[in-house]
Design a protein around this motif. Structure first.
Motif, PDB file in Angstrom:
ATOM      1  N   GLU A 122       0.831  -1.215   0.000  1.00 29.09           N
ATOM      2  CA  GLU A 122       0.000   0.000   0.000  1.00 29.09           C
ATOM      3  C   GLU A 122       0.865   1.265   0.000  1.00 29.09           C
ATOM      4  N   GLU A 152      -4.647   4.371  -0.848  1.00 34.66           N
ATOM      5  CA  GLU A 152      -3.592   3.389  -0.555  1.00 34.66           C
ATOM      6  C   GLU A 152      -3.050   3.646   0.848  1.00 34.66           C
ATOM      7  N   HIS A 155      -5.379   2.062   3.120  1.00 34.41           N
ATOM      8  CA  HIS A 155      -5.205   0.602   3.137  1.00 34.41           C
ATOM      9  C   HIS A 155      -4.069   0.200   4.075  1.00 34.41           C
ATOM     10  N   GLU A 242     -10.888  -0.086  -3.938  1.00 33.88           N
ATOM     11  CA  GLU A 242     -10.043  -0.599  -5.027  1.00 33.88           C
ATOM     12  C   GLU A 242     -10.712  -0.434  -6.393  1.00 33.88           C
TER      13      GLU A 242
END
Ligand SMILES: [Fe+2]
Ligand SMILES: [Fe+2]
Length: 475
Positions: A122, A152, A155, A242
């Protein structure tokens, strides 16, 4: 449970304030994360107001709220999908048992490794993409890049939460290490190969978000089946984010192709020199970029035969893509699967125990999925009346891991000699010259509604805003 508490320092829907120790540990990690973002996040953009979406709840409807935010002020937090009551482990040796809410002792090391490996990708992609803002083809694209980057970053939060909550001291150490490794750095690189490659230009970025973020989708789908329930719930919410990343990639490549085809028709030529002189990216170059990103990405699924993959599955940690929809026994002890081997100078198939081939199973599912977008790109070319089709190379082409990496294989799947490879590789993989040409096109276009010459505008803006909306305010 599904709505998110934004009044706390770390937004969350996991009642973080009820676990003071965990809250304190994460609040100590937070400034380290922010200093990583300042050092390694998008270059020169900390003061921009960016039209970003932020999660407001994990409900499928209306989870996102849009508004201009400075990226360092983005509310990164911890969002899990709601628990499903009575959920059972639905594959592997523990099939039928209640899912785990805590880490099962015997699987602890493997589970930690899975979470760290996912978590490492990530921040890696943020690092790979950090210079791209300086050469954006439009405000619209710049905003999309930043949206991908902040998500990201989130994440990473998702994985760090699991490490802190469930792995004690070594989890905290792993969470620190996630901020210390650097994409492409010799001494302390990111864990997986593709995440140490450069993303030097926007065509690479679109290819990366199409192909490599799709690897992310498949890994997350496999983890969303996990018998470790917190991992399953975390990854389910990550999947909703995503989807946008892959949209950025698919539509980005599609717009590059559109612009090239328009120019080909305008100039009535497919001559690469003429098209380059006109400042668009010729289709053979797009094909070579595709070959590179596809082959590098399918390596991410790991060796075609892997005892780790078998262990992860049998112990209920990592399922297959859409495990719940499959009609077999979900234990797979007696099944086999075909993998490629090289024998007598040729590729052939051999049957191996299915459990050992689960990397290959996931890779094949991925390939099926990624071909769909390539077909849609070809529709753009077809519609323009141009006689050229993009093609996904053979899955044995340009592989760097497993048995296939020991030989050279052409894009159409023939085992070839070193000399044949060397004579043709410049037609198959993006060359230094291709990359230099693409780099030469990368200027910086930031006037609202204006687009670089090498890419067509999108059909619609973000969140029903017009295409010429001021997606980024530069202050
Ligand atoms: Fe991600
Ligand atoms: Fe992503």
């Amino acid at each position: 449970m599904s709505s998110i508490n934004y009044s706390e320092k770390i937004p969350n829907n996991v009642n973080l304030s009820e676990d003071r120790t965990l809250q304190r540990a994460l609040e100590q990690w937070q400034p380290n994360y922010l200093s990583w973002w300042n050092d390694m996040g998008p270059e020169g953009s900390q003061n921009f107001d960016v039209y970003l979406r932020t999660a407001t709840s994990v409900d499928p409807q209306g989870w996102a709220q849009f508004g201009h935010v400075k990226m360092p002020d983005y509310r990164w937090g911890i969002f899990l999908n709601p628990a499903e009551s009575g959920r059972k482990i639905h594959f592997g040796e523990h099939i039928g048992q209640d899912v785990w809410q805590d880490v099962p002792g015997e699987h602890r090391a493997n589970l930690r490794r899975i979470i760290v490996t996912q978590g490492d990708t990530e921040p890696a992609s943020v690092e790979q993409q950090r210079h791209l803002g300086l050469t954006c083809p439009s405000q619209y694209d710049l905003r999309n890049l930043f949206q991908v980057n902040v998500e990201e970053g989130r994440h990473l939060w998702a994985m760090v939460y699991l490490l802190h909550k469930h792995f004690g001291r070594d989890g905290r150490e792993e969470a620190e290490a996630l901020l210390e490794r650097r994409s492409g750095e010799q001494d302390n690189p990111r864990i997986l190969g593709a995440f140490n490659e450069k993303t030097p230009d926007w065509l690479s970025f679109y290819m990366f978000t199409y192909f490599t973020d799709r690897d992310g989708k498949f890994q997350l789908c496999a983890l969303a089946e996990s018998g470790f329930d917190p991992l399953a719930r975390t990854t389910r919410f990550m999947l909703t984010e995503e989807a946008h990343h892959m949209f950025v990639g698919e539509s980005g490549v599609s717009r590059v192709i559109q612009r090239t085809c328009d120019m080909m028709n305008q100039l009535k030529t497919d001559d690469v020199t003429k098209l380059r002189a006109a400042g668009v990216i010729d289709l053979p170059t797009i094909q070579r970029y595709l070959n590179f990103h596809f082959s590098v990405t399918i390596d991410l699924f790991g060796a075609d035969e892997s005892s780790n993959a078998a262990t992860f599955y049998s112990s209920g940690l990592k399922g297959r893509f859409e495990e719940g929809k499959r009609m077999d026994d979900h234990v797979l002890k007696n099944d086999t699967y075909k993998v490629l081997q090289v024998s007598n100078g040729k590729l052939s198939e051999k049957d191996v125990p299915m459990l050992n081939a689960l990397n290959e199973v996931l890779r094949d599912d991925y390939i099926k999925d990624s071909v769909g977008g390539v077909d849609r790109w070809n529709k753009v070319i077809e519609k323009a009346g141009i006689d050229f089709r993009l093609k996904v190379p053979h899955k044995a082409f340009n592989r760097k891991i497993g048995q296939l990496s020991t030989v050279h294989i052409s894009p159409d799947g023939r085992v070839i000699s070193d000399s044949e490879w060397n004579a043709n590789v410049d037609q198959w993989l993006a060359t230094d010259e291709d990359r230099a040409y693409v780099a030469s096109l990368m200027g910086r276009v930031v006037e609202p509604g204006k687009f670089a010459n090498w890419i067509a505008p999108p059909i619609m803006g973000i969140n029903r805003q017009p295409v010429n909306f001021d997606y980024v305010r530069f202050n």
